[in-house]
Design an enzyme around this catalytic site. Structure first.
Site, PDB file in Angstrom:
ATOM      1  N   LYS A 147       0.835  -1.213   0.000  1.00  0.00           N
ATOM      2  CA  LYS A 147       0.000   0.000   0.000  1.00  0.00           C
ATOM      3  C   LYS A 147       0.867   1.259   0.000  1.00  0.00           C
ATOM      4  O   LYS A 147       0.590   2.204  -0.747  1.00  0.00           O
ATOM      5  CB  LYS A 147      -0.930  -0.023   1.218  1.00  0.00           C
ATOM      6  N   SER A 148       1.893   1.285   0.816  1.00  0.00           N
ATOM      7  CA  SER A 148       2.740   2.483   0.892  1.00  0.00           C
ATOM      8  C   SER A 148       3.383   2.773  -0.470  1.00  0.00           C
ATOM      9  O   SER A 148       3.413   3.922  -0.925  1.00  0.00           O
ATOM     10  CB  SER A 148       3.844   2.278   1.935  1.00  0.00           C
ATOM     11  N   ARG A 200       2.593   5.959  -3.308  1.00  0.00           N
ATOM     12  CA  ARG A 200       3.707   6.788  -3.779  1.00  0.00           C
ATOM     13  C   ARG A 200       3.911   6.634  -5.281  1.00  0.00           C
ATOM     14  O   ARG A 200       4.339   7.581  -5.960  1.00  0.00           O
ATOM     15  CB  ARG A 200       4.977   6.425  -2.990  1.00  0.00           C
ATOM     16  N   SER A 225       6.839   8.786  12.519  1.00  0.00           N
ATOM     17  CA  SER A 225       5.805   8.773  11.483  1.00  0.00           C
ATOM     18  C   SER A 225       6.390   8.973  10.097  1.00  0.00           C
ATOM     19  O   SER A 225       6.925  10.034   9.781  1.00  0.00           O
ATOM     20  CB  SER A 225       4.767   9.870  11.757  1.00  0.00           C
ATOM     21  N   GLN A 285       4.566   9.131   7.535  1.00  0.00           N
ATOM     22  CA  GLN A 285       3.668  10.049   6.826  1.00  0.00           C
ATOM     23  C   GLN A 285       4.108  11.491   7.018  1.00  0.00           C
ATOM     24  O   GLN A 285       4.116  12.281   6.072  1.00  0.00           O
ATOM     25  CB  GLN A 285       2.229   9.857   7.304  1.00  0.00           C
ATOM     26  N   ASP A 309       1.652  -1.359  11.776  1.00  0.00           N
ATOM     27  CA  ASP A 309       0.310  -1.773  11.340  1.00  0.00           C
ATOM     28  C   ASP A 309      -0.006  -3.223  11.704  1.00  0.00           C
ATOM     29  O   ASP A 309      -1.106  -3.708  11.426  1.00  0.00           O
ATOM     30  CB  ASP A 309       0.173  -1.584   9.827  1.00  0.00           C
ATOM     31  N   ARG A 344      -6.584   1.918  17.666  1.00  0.00           N
ATOM     32  CA  ARG A 344      -6.374   0.469  17.520  1.00  0.00           C
ATOM     33  C   ARG A 344      -6.048  -0.223  18.829  1.00  0.00           C
ATOM     34  O   ARG A 344      -6.334  -1.411  18.975  1.00  0.00           O
ATOM     35  CB  ARG A 344      -5.239   0.199  16.518  1.00  0.00           C
ATOM     36  N   ARG A 351      -7.891  -3.186   9.366  1.00  0.00           N
ATOM     37  CA  ARG A 351      -6.985  -4.144  10.017  1.00  0.00           C
ATOM     38  C   ARG A 351      -7.606  -4.781  11.264  1.00  0.00           C
ATOM     39  O   ARG A 351      -7.281  -5.910  11.617  1.00  0.00           O
ATOM     40  CB  ARG A 351      -5.641  -3.494  10.344  1.00  0.00           C
TER      41      ARG A 351
HETATM   42  C1  S3P Z   1       2.480   4.727   6.200  1.00  0.00           C
HETATM   43  C2  S3P Z   1       2.969   5.096   7.436  1.00  0.00           C
HETATM   44  C3  S3P Z   1       2.409   4.619   8.715  1.00  0.00           C
HETATM   45  C4  S3P Z   1       1.478   3.427   8.528  1.00  0.00           C
HETATM   46  C5  S3P Z   1       0.554   3.619   7.348  1.00  0.00           C
HETATM   47  C6  S3P Z   1       1.361   3.778   6.076  1.00  0.00           C
HETATM   48  C7  S3P Z   1       3.125   5.255   4.982  1.00  0.00           C
HETATM   49  O1  S3P Z   1       1.684   5.674   9.301  1.00  0.00           O
HETATM   50  O2  S3P Z   1       0.713   3.214   9.691  1.00  0.00           O
HETATM   51  O3  S3P Z   1      -0.307   2.510   7.208  1.00  0.00           O
HETATM   52  O4  S3P Z   1       2.870   4.718   3.879  1.00  0.00           O
HETATM   53  O5  S3P Z   1       3.914   6.208   5.092  1.00  0.00           O
HETATM   54  P1  S3P Z   1       2.378   6.749  10.294  1.00  0.00           P
HETATM   55  O6  S3P Z   1       3.313   7.565   9.535  1.00  0.00           O
HETATM   56  O7  S3P Z   1       1.227   7.568  10.843  1.00  0.00           O
HETATM   57  O8  S3P Z   1       3.036   5.906  11.357  1.00  0.00           O
END
Ligand code: S3P
Length: 450
Positions: A28-29, A33, A174, A176, A327, A358, A407
């Site tokens: 997914k990540s 991107r 994080s 993100q 996750d 969670r 999840r």
């Molecule tokens: C992700 C970062 C994680 C993860 C999310 C995907 C990403 O979040 O939990 O499912 O793709 O950068 P956080 O940055 O909030 O930890």
């Protein structure tokens, strides 16, 4: 969309041994991107193995709304990007549904543009904190024209004429937040610096380098990463093969460990070390997981995983491991429910701001299904029952509350495959956000889910 539809309960029952080979959908990540960087880069990006879950499709729709051309031909997604710095103002709000990654990274990507963008999402996403991304953007000169209380969606941003490069120390672990600042740096003159005290998944860094960004990483003597990105450079379209998502593989993996007699192979799983904390933990618990055919594809480590039913033992999972398995705690808690002794998970504060809280969603679901556990502020202790005797729905109408969290939904369905009594969840619809093939894949291995 799924979050507007009527809830769809689902039940998992004790299953015969799981067997066979399976391929989980793309990471997914990396999929988010791929759409973003392909949509921004000059020229053509071709993607295979993309996760076609709802979250990623929202990111694709947002990039289209800002000028990227995206189409699917056969198994391949073909993107013609706008060129760095050339995204267009979208005509309407960007609706990210349930997707934290899509929305937070896109806020960074377009926040510094001299245009207005509005971000909306479902009830889960609208409850999640966005200040962690808005704070550094404000420092770069971005105006938050409107936001709901506590910097929540709906949010409207307007960038400055020229954004200011900053040096930003990420205050929580994080990927993100790190990524949002780096992406804002792409449209900012000069060097934007992100300091990352605790390493998180590094897909943004690796992929931006692949697209030709001038991005460098230095790790100092204390292990702190300093990431430098030069803004306003050229990005060039790439060919990307997205490996299987270890966070999705986790469900089949734990299912095979806890269902007696199981022996399965999960193929083509991403093995980037920032993502393999669950594997390490399950191996420490005595899980029989063999890493087959380790290889490097397109700059990422991948492997096939053979997983056999195992007698698990409780362990203490150190807090420093949390970023590499953030996750995976819900499904680890399920594995721990079938292990001998106590499993202690620490450093879980970030779990409180995921698609649901969670930590409490897991603890509530475990208790509902007869598992002895203790929820702390940032810890969870689970005392397991090898063989699963007495576990599962205690009363006829017991349903795990999934709180719009994919999840939580998948983890508790996995629990039902080995518990003595069935496990029912209130809504399976959100599974489509990250793993639309989940039901079919699990049933193909022999799981009893309906
Ligand atoms: C992700 C970062 C994680 C993860 C999310 C995907 C990403 O979040 O939990 O499912 O793709 O950068 P956080 O940055 O909030 O930890």
């Amino acid at each position: 969309m799924a979050h507007d539809a009527k809830p769809r309960p689902a039940t998992a029952r004790r299953s015969p041994p799981l067997s066979g080979n399976a391929r989980v959908p793309g990471d997914k990540s990396i999929s988010h991107r791929s759409f973003m960087f392909g949509g921004l880069a000059s020229g053509e990006t071709r993607i295979t193995g993309l996760l076609e879950g709802e979250d990623v499709m929202r990111t694709g729709a947002a990039m289209k709304a800002m000028g990227a051309h995206i189409e699917k031909k056969g198994d391949e997604w073909i993107i013609r990007g706008t060129g760095n710095g050339a995204l267009l103002q979208p005509e309407g709000p960007l609706d990210f549904g349930n997707a934290g990654t899509g929305s937070r990274l896109t806020m960074g990507l377009v926040g510094t543009y001299d245009m207005e963008t509005t971000f909306i999402g479902d009830a889960s996403l609208s409850g999640r904190p966005m200040g962690r991304v808005l704070d550094p953007l404000r420092q770069m000169g971005v105006q938050v024209l409107s936001a709901a209380a506590g910097d929540r969606m709906p949010i409207t941003l307007r960038g400055p004429k020229h954004a200011a490069p900053i040096t930003y120390r990420v205050p929580m672990a994080s990927a993100q937040v790190k990524s949002a600042v780096l992406l804002a740096g792409l449209n900012t003159p000069g060097i934007t610096t992100v300091i990352e005290p605790v390493m998180t998944r590094d897909h943004t860094e690796k992929m931006l380098q692949g697209f030709g960004a001038n991005l460098t990483v230095e790790t100092d003597e204390r292990g702190v990463r300093h990431i430098f990105i030069e803004g306003q450079g050229k990005l060039t379209g790439q060919t990307i093969a997205v490996p299987g998502d270890p966070s999705s593989a986790a469900f089949a993996l734990v299912a095979a460990l806890i269902v007696p007699g199981s022996d399965i192979v999960i193929e083509n799983v991403l093995m980037n070390p920032t993502r393999t904390g669950l594997l390490l933990t399950l191996q420490e618990m005595g899980g029989r997981i063999d890493i087959l055919n380790p290889r490097n594809e397109g700059g990422e480590d991948v492997a096939d995983l053979r997983v056999r039913h195992s007698e698990l033992k409780g362990v203490s999972v150190p807090p420093q491991r949390a970023p590499s398995m953030i996750d995976e705690y819900p499904v680890l808690a399920v594995a721990a429910s079938f292990a001998e002794g106590e499993t202690l998970m620490q450093g879980l504060e970030e779990l409180r701001v995921k698609e649901s809280d969670r930590l409490s969603a897991v603890a509530e679901g475990l208790k509902l299904n007869g598992v002895d556990c203790t929820e702390g502020h940032s810890t969870l202790a689970v005392r397991g029952v090898p063989g699963g005797k007495g576990l599962g729905g205690q009363a006829k109408d017991d349903m795990v509350q999934t709180h719009l969290d994919h999840r939580i939904a998948m983890s508790f369905l996995v629990m039902g495959l080995a518990a003595e009594k069935p496990v029912t969840i209130d809504d399976a619809a959100m599974i489509a956000t990250s793993f639309p093939e989940f039901m079919g894949l699990m049933k193909g291995l022999g799981a009893g889910i309906e």
